[in-house]
Design a protein around this motif. Sequence first.
Motif, short mmCIF file in Angstrom:
data_model
loop_
_atom_site.label_atom_id
_atom_site.label_comp_id
_atom_site.label_asym_id
_atom_site.label_seq_id
_atom_site.Cartn_x
_atom_site.Cartn_y
_atom_site.Cartn_z
N ASP A 3 0.82 -1.21 0.00
CA ASP A 3 0.00 0.00 0.00
C ASP A 3 0.87 1.27 0.00
O ASP A 3 0.59 2.23 0.71
N GLU A 4 1.92 1.27 -0.81
CA GLU A 4 2.83 2.41 -0.88
C GLU A 4 2.14 3.61 -1.52
O GLU A 4 1.50 3.49 -2.56
N LEU A 5 2.28 4.77 -0.91
CA LEU A 5 1.66 5.99 -1.40
C LEU A 5 2.69 7.10 -1.37
O LEU A 5 3.14 7.51 -0.29
N ILE A 6 3.10 7.59 -2.54
CA ILE A 6 4.09 8.65 -2.66
C ILE A 6 3.39 9.90 -3.18
O ILE A 6 2.60 9.85 -4.13
N PHE A 7 3.69 11.03 -2.57
CA PHE A 7 3.05 12.30 -2.87
C PHE A 7 4.12 13.29 -3.33
O PHE A 7 5.00 13.67 -2.56
N TYR A 8 4.04 13.69 -4.59
CA TYR A 8 4.96 14.67 -5.16
C TYR A 8 4.29 16.04 -5.10
O TYR A 8 3.15 16.21 -5.58
N THR A 9 5.01 17.02 -4.56
CA THR A 9 4.36 18.31 -4.35
C THR A 9 5.38 19.43 -4.24
O THR A 9 6.60 19.20 -4.25
N ASN A 10 4.89 20.62 -4.15
CA ASN A 10 5.62 21.80 -3.72
C ASN A 10 4.62 22.56 -2.87
O ASN A 10 3.45 22.68 -3.27
N PRO A 11 5.02 23.07 -1.69
CA PRO A 11 4.03 23.71 -0.82
C PRO A 11 3.43 24.98 -1.41
O PRO A 11 2.36 25.39 -0.98
N MET A 12 4.09 25.56 -2.40
CA MET A 12 3.55 26.75 -3.06
C MET A 12 2.93 26.35 -4.40
O MET A 12 3.32 26.81 -5.47
N SER A 13 1.97 25.44 -4.31
CA SER A 13 1.32 24.90 -5.51
C SER A 13 -0.04 24.35 -5.15
O SER A 13 -0.46 24.34 -3.99
N ARG A 14 -0.72 23.82 -6.17
CA ARG A 14 -2.00 23.14 -5.94
C ARG A 14 -1.81 21.87 -5.13
O ARG A 14 -2.79 21.23 -4.75
N GLY A 15 -0.56 21.51 -4.87
CA GLY A 15 -0.32 20.37 -4.00
C GLY A 15 -0.93 20.54 -2.63
O GLY A 15 -1.19 19.55 -1.93
N GLN A 16 -1.22 21.79 -2.24
CA GLN A 16 -1.89 22.00 -0.96
C GLN A 16 -3.27 21.34 -0.93
O GLN A 16 -3.72 20.90 0.13
N ILE A 17 -3.91 21.27 -2.08
CA ILE A 17 -5.23 20.62 -2.14
C ILE A 17 -5.08 19.13 -1.80
O ILE A 17 -5.83 18.58 -0.99
N VAL A 18 -4.12 18.49 -2.44
CA VAL A 18 -3.92 17.06 -2.24
C VAL A 18 -3.40 16.77 -0.84
O VAL A 18 -3.76 15.76 -0.22
N ARG A 19 -2.56 17.67 -0.32
CA ARG A 19 -2.10 17.50 1.07
C ARG A 19 -3.31 17.43 2.02
O ARG A 19 -3.36 16.57 2.91
N TRP A 20 -4.24 18.34 1.83
CA TRP A 20 -5.45 18.34 2.67
C TRP A 20 -6.19 17.01 2.50
O TRP A 20 -6.60 16.39 3.49
N PRO A 55 0.60 18.67 -8.24
CA PRO A 55 0.93 17.43 -7.55
C PRO A 55 0.75 16.19 -8.42
O PRO A 55 0.12 16.24 -9.48
N ALA A 56 1.28 15.10 -7.89
CA ALA A 56 1.03 13.77 -8.42
C ALA A 56 1.13 12.80 -7.27
O ALA A 56 1.81 13.07 -6.27
N VAL A 57 0.42 11.70 -7.38
CA VAL A 57 0.59 10.62 -6.41
C VAL A 57 0.89 9.34 -7.16
O VAL A 57 0.45 9.15 -8.31
N VAL A 58 1.68 8.49 -6.53
CA VAL A 58 1.92 7.14 -7.04
C VAL A 58 1.48 6.19 -5.93
O VAL A 58 2.03 6.20 -4.83
N HIS A 59 0.45 5.42 -6.24
CA HIS A 59 -0.12 4.51 -5.25
C HIS A 59 0.00 3.09 -5.76
O HIS A 59 -0.60 2.74 -6.78
#
Length: 213
Positions: A3-20, A55-59
Amino acid sequence: MADELIFYTNPMSRGQIVRWMLEEVGARYEPRVLDYGTTMKDAEYLAINPMGKVPAVVHNGKVVTECAAICAYLADAFPEAGLAPNPSDRADYYRWLFFTAGPVEQAITAKHFGVEPDADQQRMAGFGSLSAALDALESAVAGKAFVAGDRFSAADVYVGSQIDWGLQFGTIPSRPAFEAYVAPLRERAAYKRAKEIDNGLIAEMQAAGTAPA
């Protein structure tokens, strides 16, 4: 790893949506913070998202990009979190999730770039006009606690994020319906956790001089 879940982001991006969304899901995830000018454009990341954007996620080896798609995917991938509504409420769920990701964001972007379609162009543009898109969005949240049905869902993460961001930065005008809708969302524990994480990362980047200008 199971169940590996990797989250690619930058805090100054739409990645904040996925973080939430990830904080709402409650699943363990591995965050990987990328830089706009370097790691986001490296071949390693372009193999994950050829757009070179986060963002992107790899699940479990499967890639999902685009914020609305990630929110919907995570709701289905982790049903125990209860973030996908009952089937009877899926119409509003899909409708407003993707309306906000499509016409609303397109209209806001066009306005930011100084593009205002004339009457003929509005018939061709999916968003019509910014005012039309915002009026429709207002109808989705006016007098409601949630976009779909009677409980919080992934659609509220996405729609709420867009309205929250727009109100903060002036890309969405303040309207009573928008303010009333986002106010309780900002009080959610997962929202606050996500903001604390990303704001902390932004502070670190600014201190190191690596935050984008």
